[in-house]
Motif scaffolding. Structure first.
Motif, mmCIF file in Angstrom:
data_model
loop_
_atom_site.group_PDB
_atom_site.id
_atom_site.type_symbol
_atom_site.label_atom_id
_atom_site.label_comp_id
_atom_site.label_asym_id
_atom_site.label_seq_id
_atom_site.Cartn_x
_atom_site.Cartn_y
_atom_site.Cartn_z
ATOM 1 N N ALA A 240 0.818 -1.223 0.000
ATOM 2 C CA ALA A 240 0.000 0.000 0.000
ATOM 3 C C ALA A 240 0.849 1.269 0.000
ATOM 4 N N ILE A 241 2.008 1.228 0.651
ATOM 5 C CA ILE A 241 2.777 2.480 0.811
ATOM 6 C C ILE A 241 3.810 2.697 -0.291
ATOM 7 N N GLU A 242 4.227 1.603 -0.918
ATOM 8 C CA GLU A 242 5.276 1.749 -1.948
ATOM 9 C C GLU A 242 4.883 2.748 -3.032
ATOM 10 N N PRO A 243 3.641 2.647 -3.601
ATOM 11 C CA PRO A 243 3.268 3.617 -4.650
ATOM 12 C C PRO A 243 3.262 5.059 -4.144
ATOM 13 N N ARG A 254 5.584 7.163 11.829
ATOM 14 C CA ARG A 254 4.526 8.187 11.729
ATOM 15 C C ARG A 254 3.236 7.679 12.386
ATOM 16 N N TRP A 255 2.971 6.381 12.238
ATOM 17 C CA TRP A 255 1.787 5.821 12.917
ATOM 18 C C TRP A 255 1.928 5.982 14.431
ATOM 19 N N HIS A 259 -0.841 8.460 15.326
ATOM 20 C CA HIS A 259 -2.117 7.728 15.254
ATOM 21 C C HIS A 259 -2.256 6.636 16.306
ATOM 22 N N SER A 260 -1.238 6.434 17.100
ATOM 23 C CA SER A 260 -1.292 5.350 18.094
ATOM 24 C C SER A 260 -1.978 5.846 19.356
ATOM 25 N N ALA A 261 -1.903 5.034 20.406
ATOM 26 C CA ALA A 261 -2.499 5.440 21.692
ATOM 27 C C ALA A 261 -1.580 6.378 22.477
ATOM 28 N N PRO A 291 -1.367 9.473 5.299
ATOM 29 C CA PRO A 291 -2.603 9.619 4.512
ATOM 30 C C PRO A 291 -3.657 8.598 4.957
ATOM 31 N N GLN A 292 -4.928 8.959 4.778
ATOM 32 C CA GLN A 292 -6.028 8.093 5.222
ATOM 33 C C GLN A 292 -5.967 6.706 4.581
#
Ligand code: NAP
Length: 322
Positions: A240-243, A254-255, A259-261, A291-292
């Motif tokens: 998913a991230i390669e492109p 970054r997660w 975006h984590s707890a 990105p979403q």
């Protein structure tokens, strides 16, 4: 949840310092240069332990003492009796060449010494002014809950910091541990944000030769991560991230940061074998939230990861041998 404006604090972990597997980091001049780079990146607090590096216990502390690194965390040597904690504290202060550390950590739970004695031992070091805070690391939620209850009952200083493994694959802390930390106003410093290198994708892509994961040093990380379901999850993320031109380590960092707890009172303990890695990792974190479409894939793989119910527990017997 980490907000987009305020980040968890960044720490630099020195488990690689003084290791015979990484000759450059046994050289005080190079280690000093490495720490200068870390400092220039705005990271002013270091994480070390009496057990670091796994192949040369105490080598990391001695190296930091030699190069006069300050602001340290540290630990006992796995035995948390009053006498052992006294000795470990005295030895760490000597190795580091300081009068006081920021956080005195119990590195791993001690299942032999009564918890009441452990709580008393930390309280003594705190009251003597040898540390600003007490931290615990790798304690199961249940043990921590019992320790906190003893501190409250006896009036001992309570641990206010927890350090534990938490990353895109190691999500177990979200279940019982993080709710307990929030209840007691304890902060969480997440170590191994890249799973000791697993989340770079090296092992999954067959490019781990010569890295930590390929050495005896990285064996305990392989025990945790080298499983078909985690490789499958990482492959899905990589597709998913390669492109989008995002590397797996970048996505993982970054997660964790956004975006984590974790929230801004918490921390991320970065690790690196090379100067360029810590530079790249800090730069990646600064790129901001993901990105979403990447978050959607992470939500999918998170479900499959949680279903594996794999344990990331740490106990003294599971730590790398001396
Ligand atoms: N309290 C505890 O029990 C405990 C346990 C573990 C760690 N910690 C602390 O947390 C710190 C961080 O943990 P960790 O070292 O496991 O962190 P990590 O970030 O999960 O792994 C770091 C390793 O990943 C690889 N790496 C890092 N950045 C990279 C990049 N940009 N590109 C490619 N490879 C990269 C490097 O190994 P290779 O280049 O060899 O692949 C590096 O040594 C430790 O130093 C220690 O202070 C505490």
């Amino acid at each position: 949840m980490a907000s987009t404006t305020a980040l968890p604090k960044l720490y630099f972990g020195t488990t690689t310092f003084g290791s015979s597997h990484i000759p450059t980091l046994s050289d005080p001049e190079f280690a000093s240069h490495f720490l200068d780079v870390v400092h220039d990146l705005g990271i002013t607090e270091l994480d070390t332990a009496a057990r670091y590096p796994p192949d040369n216990h105490g080598g990391s502390e001695r190296m930091l003492g030699t190069v006069k690194a300050n602001d340290k965390g540290n630990n006992s040597d796995g035995t948390l009796s009053e006498e052992a904690v006294r000795k470990s504290m005295a030895s760490s202060l000597k190795n580091l060449g300081v009068d006081k550390v920021c956080i005195l950590y119990a590195h791993v739970p001690d299942t032999v010494t009564p918890l009441e004695e452990q709580a008393r031992a930390f309280d003594e070091q705190y009251r003597k002014g040898f540390c600003e805070k007490i931290g615990v690391s790798n304690f199961p939620a249940e043990t921590l809950s019992q320790l906190l209850a003893i501190c409250e009952e006896k009036g001992y200083v309570k641990p206010s910091v927890y350090t534990g493994q938490y990353n895109l694959i190691c999500r177990a802390p979200e279940q019982d541990l993080i709710p307990l930390l929030r209840k007691h106003n304890m902060t969480l410093n997440a170590y191994s944000p890249l799973g000791g290198g697993f989340l770079t994708g090296k092992l999954t892509s067959g490019n781990a030769e010569g890295t930590r994961l390929d050495s005896a040093y990285g064996q305990h990380f392989r025990n945790w991560y080298d499983h078909p379901e985690f490789h499958a999850a990482l492959r899905k993320l990589m597709a998913a991230i390669e492109p989008l031109g995002i590397k797996p380590a970048e996505a993982a960092l970054r997660w964790l940061a956004y975006h984590s707890a974790l929230d801004e009172a918490d921390g991320i303990v970065l690790g690196a074998t090379k100067v360029e890695q810590v530079q790249a990792n800090v730069a990646d974190i600064k790129k901001g939230p993901l990105p979403q479409e990447v978050l959607d894939v992470i939500a999918e793989i998170s479900q499959s990861i949680l279903e594996t119910q794999r344990s990331f527990d740490v106990n003294p017997a599971a730590l790398p041998p001396k």
